[in-house]
Scaffold this active site. Structure first.
Site, PDB file in Angstrom:
ATOM      1  N   ASP A  64     -40.172 -13.833   5.320  1.00 49.13           N
ATOM      2  CA  ASP A  64     -38.908 -13.739   5.197  1.00 49.13           C
ATOM      3  C   ASP A  64     -38.369 -12.934   3.950  1.00 49.13           C
ATOM      4  OD1 ASP A  64     -36.161 -14.373   4.952  1.00 49.13           O
ATOM      5  OD2 ASP A  64     -36.387 -16.663   5.397  1.00 49.13           O
ATOM      6  N   GLU A  92     -27.246 -20.918   3.825  1.00 45.36           N
ATOM      7  CA  GLU A  92     -28.761 -21.284   3.048  1.00 45.36           C
ATOM      8  C   GLU A  92     -28.441 -22.440   1.804  1.00 45.36           C
ATOM      9  OE1 GLU A  92     -31.402 -18.040   2.649  1.00 45.36           O
ATOM     10  OE2 GLU A  92     -30.236 -16.848   4.126  1.00 45.36           O
TER      11      GLU A  92
HETATM   12  C1  BGC Z   1     -33.109 -15.774   5.655  1.00 45.71           C
HETATM   13  C2  BGC Z   1     -33.551 -15.540   6.912  1.00 45.71           C
HETATM   14  C3  BGC Z   1     -32.919 -14.224   7.105  1.00 45.71           C
HETATM   15  C4  BGC Z   1     -33.406 -13.124   6.045  1.00 45.71           C
HETATM   16  C5  BGC Z   1     -32.602 -11.721   6.358  1.00 45.71           C
HETATM   17  C6  BGC Z   1     -33.290 -14.793   4.338  1.00 45.71           C
HETATM   18  O1  BGC Z   1     -32.673 -15.020   3.373  1.00 45.71           O
HETATM   19  O2  BGC Z   1     -33.966 -16.980   5.281  1.00 45.71           O
HETATM   20  O3  BGC Z   1     -33.147 -16.485   7.676  1.00 45.71           O
HETATM   21  O4  BGC Z   1     -33.540 -13.713   8.443  1.00 45.71           O
HETATM   22  O5  BGC Z   1     -32.895 -13.597   4.666  1.00 45.71           O
HETATM   23  O6  BGC Z   1     -31.456 -11.596   6.086  1.00 45.71           O
END
Ligand code: BGC
Length: 604
Positions: free
Chosen positions: A289, A491
């Site tokens: 991630d 998030e």
């Molecule tokens: C998230 C992911 C995402 C990634 C790229 C991260 O903060 O947890 O789900 O794919 O960012 O944007």
């Protein structure tokens, strides 16, 4: 991948001419440069932080448009130009290996205004309709490829156990079985058909099971936290959606920010390599991630060595890519990362690029002629919205509403707000209120659903002037619709220990109650909310989740063109103190949810 393995791989595919010949008379400096290029294939960088020329020079494996990266002109042409520029640079580089261009298309091509925004996964969970989810994901792939994007960081197959998590709405359900069914349907939809992208089921594993207060990230509570429990539990609850996604052919999987068994998932050799790759037979590549590898240790070199050895095949760096490549070179030279591990990682990445047809069609020639928000995508989105609505209460035969209603009032913070309907991950990472993108709000759709003679009044706060009919008599509103819910978030910023309707929303509900015969509450939210006294005040209550841009799907059902059929994908709590809970636990009368998992009234 060692130079030999790469040259044989490419030569056997017959795609990159001349590499084998070069190999025969290659100097040490050239060998070093090529090894470096291979290591760079394992690097995924944010689009704002690298130029096409640097991508070519360093043979970067992928570029992503993460939380903020959009082209200067955030439109279809601007995206197409951006992806083409990077792709052309990669093709013009030494090894001519095409690039992966990744985005988070978690409910459509959601960073680009004007695209079709489908319901977030929680709403799709309420539909229970795998065929529909496959179509939604297929249309998402169509819109992504319309801008040259070939990789999607979706679907999220988290099995969310605590709805206080800010990513609850990215999850189809708290029930493993439902997530398994819909997750693999989405993988098929994204990866198959003429217009396809790589899917990335995420976040492996246990991201939906973290405990409140265990996050290492500032101000987050559940997100990026710690999932506890024994391995049997972990396997039972969280592995099946991944097995099903692998069987559906998922070409990449994203490792979670969270920890299991006191180990950061990007450092978990047992789960990434022994279980995911060896036992479950995953042949695609594992991507970390955003910046997750950096979280493993304070010592960056150690973080890199640990993550790559644990089984991370591509590092979402996302900014300091040169430091990553340097650490990789050093680690290989020191013998801290075996050449065979690099071979395996690069082979997995190249295999995925081949399988997805990216070597064959690195630049998607038809892209700009592919229409965004096509008639087909609008039909499918509208159906998805209709089927996602869960009717929680329907007394006094409130639904279906008559289309020839004489006087209807609409109120509430989300009655006329496309941004709130769409939620997080819409145009920007956190999303936002207001007219952030094109589409229909509930107010607009209601205006089109009723007859020309119907009078509609709208006021956010529920303050309405009395109106009169032709004879001069006061025409009281038969129906009041109050649309309330959550402000957009994404998030960990959405982690919340207070899911009550806001004081203002409750006040508006009370205000409208006194003015109307029948009161309908529509909840626009990324998760169940605590309804409190509002439940008793209403004649009918609808959970509409985050439906996206096609509010016609809501009026189709409210005004009886289609029945309510959605079923709760999450148990609905009576009060905050009950959380976290899950449908498969033993409830007492006191701990039982207000509405159980699977609840949902129907209409004809
Ligand atoms: C998230 C992911 C995402 C990634 C790229 C991260 O903060 O947890 O789900 O794919 O960012 O944007």
């Amino acid at each position: 991948m060692s130079l030999f393995a790469l040259t044989s791989f490419l030569a056997s595919e017959g795609k990159v001419a001349g590499v084998t010949d070069e190999h025969r008379s290659i100097s040490q400096t050239q060998v070093d440069a090529k090894v470096e290029a291979l290591l760079s294939q394992m690097t995924l960088v944010e689009v704002n932080d690298i130029t096409p020329a640097e991508v070519a020079k360093l043979s970067i494996g992928g570029v992503l448009s993460g939380a903020y990266g959009v082209p200067p002109q955030n439109n279809q042409l601007g995206w197409h130009q951006m992806t083409t520029e990077y792709q052309q640079a990669a093709l013009g580089s030494r090894l001519s290996i095409p690039l992966l261009f990744g985005v988070d298309g978690v409910h459509g091509h959601n960073k680009l205004p004007g695209t079709m925004i489908f319901p977030h996964n929680i709403g799709l969970g309420a539909t229970r309709n795998a065929e529909l989810v496959e179509k939604v994901c297929n249309l998402t792939a169509y819109e992504l490829t319309a801008t040259g994007v070939n990789w999607n960081f979706a679907p999220s197959i988290s099995v969310t156990q605590d709805i206080r998590w800010g990513r609850t709405y990215e999850s189809y359900s708290e029930n493993t079985e439902l997530v398994t069914l819909l997750g693999s349907a989405c993988v098929h939809g994204l990866q198959e058909g003429e217009h396809h992208v790589l899917a990335t089921p995420k976040h492996f594993i246990g991201d939906g099971g973290t405990e409140w207060g265990t996050s290492n990230t500032f101000a987050y509570m559940l997100d990026q936290g710690h999932t506890r429990g024994d391995e049997a539990q972990l396997r039972r609850k969280y592995l099946p959606p991944y097995q099903s996604a692998i069987d559906a052919g998922a070409l990449s999987i994203m490792a979670s920010y969270s920890r299991f068994d006191d180990k950061h998932m990007s450092a978990n050799t047992y789960l990434l390599t022994d279980v995911l790759k060896n036992e479950m037979g995953f042949k695609g590549f594992v991507v970390s991630d955003w910046g997750a590898v950096d979280q493993i240790s304070d010592d960056y070199y150690l973080s890199v060595v640990t993550a790559i050895n644990a089984g991370i095949d591509m590092n979402m760096v996302p900014i300091e890519y040169e430091a990553f490549i340097e650490s990789m070179k050093k680690a290989v030279a020191n013998g801290d990362i075996a050449q065979s591990r690099i071979d395996d990682a690069v082979r997995r990445i190249l295999r995925a690029k081949y399988t997805a047809g990216i070597f064959e069609h690195p630049i998607i020639a038809t892209a700009t002629s592919q229409k965004l928000r096509s008639a087909q995508s609008r039909t499918v989105a509208r159906q998805a919205v209709s089927e996602s609505l869960v009717l929680l209460k329907n007394e006094r035969q409130t639904f279906p509403l008559p289309k020839d209603v004489k006087h209807i009032v609409l109120a509430g913070s989300a009655a006329d707000d496309i941004g709130k309907q769409a939620g997080g991950w819409t145009v920007s990472w956190q999303g936002g209120s207001g007219f952030t993108t094109t589409g229909r709000t509930i107010l607009q759709a209601t205006r089109e659903a009723v007859t020309d003679e119907s009078v509609i009044q709208h006021n956010h706060q529920g303050v309405f002037e009395p109106i009169q009919d032709m004879s001069g008599a006061i025409l009281p509103p038969e129906v009041g619709i109050v649309v309330v819910g959550e402000e957009p978030y994404a998030e960990g910023q959405g982690d919340s220990n207070d899911l009550r309707l806001s004081a203002n929303d409750t006040e508006v509900i009370k205000r409208v109650r006194t003015q109307v015969d029948r009161l309908v509450i529509i909840i626009i939210s990324g998760r169940p909310m605590i309804l409190g006294e509002s439940l008793d005040l209403a004649d009918a209550v609808v959970a509409a989740w985050l439906p996206g841009t096609e509010a016609y799907g809501i009026t189709d059902v409210m005004f009886g063109d289609k029945p309510f059929t959605g079923k709760l994908p999450f148990s609905w709590p009576r009060q905050m103190s009950q959380l976290p809970f899950s449908f498969d636990q033993d409830f007492t009368a006191a701990s039982a949810p207000l509405f159980p998992y699977g609840y949902g009234l129907t209409t004809n």
